[in-house]
Design an enzyme around this catalytic site. Structure first.
Site, PDB file in Angstrom:
ATOM      1  N   ASN A   1       0.750  -1.231   0.465  1.00  0.00           N
ATOM      2  CA  ASN A   1      -0.010  -0.230  -0.215  1.00  0.00           C
ATOM      3  C   ASN A   1       0.700   1.505   0.208  1.00  0.00           C
ATOM      4  OD1 ASN A   1       0.515   0.296   2.745  1.00  0.00           O
ATOM      5  ND2 ASN A   1       0.024  -1.421   2.968  1.00  0.00           N
ATOM      6  N   ARG A   2       0.366   2.175  -0.011  1.00  0.00           N
ATOM      7  CA  ARG A   2       1.317   3.602  -0.922  1.00  0.00           C
ATOM      8  C   ARG A   2       1.028   4.368   1.379  1.00  0.00           C
ATOM      9  NH1 ARG A   2       0.282   5.335  -5.823  1.00  0.00           N
ATOM     10  NH2 ARG A   2      -1.793   4.195  -6.984  1.00  0.00           N
TER      11      ARG A   2
END
Ligand SMILES: Cc1cc2nc3c(=O)[nH]c(=O)nc-3n(C[C@H](O)[C@H](O)[C@H](O)COP(=O)(O)O)c2cc1C
Length: 405
Positions: A213-214
């Protein structure tokens, strides 16, 4: 940023014509979230009444050194010990002289002498009194003793002429205190152990691929550094490819399962646990032993995902009443509603909710804006700030909560 939330501020008012402004100052301190105790000198009580401040603060005002009650027989010492920050505004020439010489012949000077917390003074007097070498000697002594000055301005004095010695405006005094609290490294967490998780987990698909994920891990690192700056012993469990922060025990993990293991192992001995990591909700049910190859005759790939452990909820279940657990809720919509629901469900003491749909804050950015949610209090919106400043602010709020419990 005017945030004095939960700070114990003792406001000393001495005998200056500017004493009427200290009622406004008192009001502004309370508005900024502080808990205010007022101490008046006898001379100050000639200008403003204890009743004014008692009504504003909902606390008895300390005016007389010898007015002991059976509940609080040594009131000046209990007020001194209670104080996080002392502010003398207005500070008369006389009270500055007493402070500089360690005199303690009334409630204000005795309480100030017994106070170890940071002290601020905002002098107000006639310009000739201010410029008098005796006053300036006292000012120099107090500065050398570590007292912070909010210097008087130049302006129209009550005497009817212009000069230096005019009390700083109440707004400027509140700003000076909030700036100090925001930036000072007071050892609020000395003796505490803090456990922080940071970064986004990586859930392996095969030996070379993962679902990620970011999350950059920056907020978790900022929290770890801030906890250390406040005197805590800190362990950081991280997935983020950032250098180990100095003075912090750093444990490297990849997946949600590994993070759960490392966090669980350390949870029981941590006073404060901050779950800033972005943990995947789902991971591949099976990890392919070999790199999955693209076959010429296939058009796609079906991946079977399964739920990962809910680390926060499992820590929430184990949490003792003397421990503090903070969760982060990164939301893209209905921020407060979703975060409040998580607070209730996960057994955390506080949730920091942030809106990751805004590219100026949140994931990857150096700035962030969060709202702190707790069970019993109204949401506290912290203003947009660097992740370092915000981390310090969040930890100070937690330190205050732990102290008040
Ligand atoms: C009308 C009036 C205004 C005064 N204004 C000031 C002032 O602005 N600053 C100051 O240092 N003293 C001022 N004084 C003198 C102080 O009130 C006096 O020195 C007193 O002893 C201070 O006591 P305290 O330091 O215990 O409050 C003023 C006195 C009067 C009568």
């Amino acid at each position: 940023m005017k945030n004095l939330n939960g700070m114990h501020i003792t406001l000393y008012v001495s005998g200056s014509i500017a004493a009427y402004k200290s009622a406004v100052l008192c009001r502004l301190l309370i508005k900024a979230g502080a808990d205010v105790q007022v101490v008046l000198t006898a001379a100050a009580a000639q200008f403003v009444t204890p009743l004014t401040f008692q009504t504003l603060t909902q606390r008895p005002v300390l005016t007389d050194l010898f007015s002991a009650t059976s509940e609080d027989p040594i009131k000046h010492i209990s007020v001194a010990d209670w104080t996080d920050i002392a502010i003398v505004a207005p500070a008369s020439a006389d009270l500055l002289a007493k402070m500089a010489h360690g005199l303690a012949d009334d409630a204000a000077s005795s309480t100030l002498l017994a106070t170890v917390a940071p002290k601020f003074v905002a002098p107000a007097m006639n310009s000739h009194m201010w410029q008098n070498p005796a006053t300036q000697r006292n000012v120099a002594q107090l500065r050398a003793d570590g007292v912070h000055f909010i210097d008087p301005g130049v302006g129209f004095l009550a005497e009817g002429y212009s000069g230096s010695g005019r009390l700083a405006e109440p707004e400027a005094i509140v700003d000076a205190l909030s700036d100090f609290i925001r930036t000072s490294g007071q050892q609020l967490l000395a003796g505490r152990t803090v456990l922080v998780s940071a970064g986004g987990t990586r859930e392996a698909i095969d030996p070379v691929r993962y679902i990620g994920n970011r999350s950059s891990g920056k907020m978790g690192y900022a929290l770890a550094r801030a906890a250390r700056a406040l005197g805590a012993q800190v362990t950081l469990v991280t997935t983020a490819p950032l250098p180990d922060p100095s003075g912090i025990a750093t444990v490297r993990v990849e997946s949600a399962a590994q993070m759960q293991q490392e966090m669980t192992d350390r949870f029981a001995t941590s006073d404060i646990t901050l779950m800033a990591a972005a943990v995947a909700d789902f991971a591949p049910a099976e990890v392919a032993k070999h790199k999955i190859k693209k076959q010429p005759d296939t058009t796609g790939l079906d991946l079977q995902l399964q739920k990962t452990p809910d680390i926060l909820a499992s820590l929430g279940k184990r949490k003792r009443s003397d421990q503090f657990l903070l969760g982060f809720a990164a939301e893209t919509d209905d921020l407060l509603k979703n975060a409040s629901a998580k607070l209730a469900a996960k057994g955390a003491d506080m949730f920091a909710a942030n809106d990751v749909s805004n590219p100026a804050i949140g994931f990857g950015s150096d700035n962030n804006r969060v709202t702190l949610l707790t069970k019993d209090e109204d949401p506290l919106q912290l203003e947009t700030a660097s992740k370092d400043d915000l981390a310090l602010n969040i930890l100070k709020q937690i330190a205050i909560k732990l102290r008040d419990n």
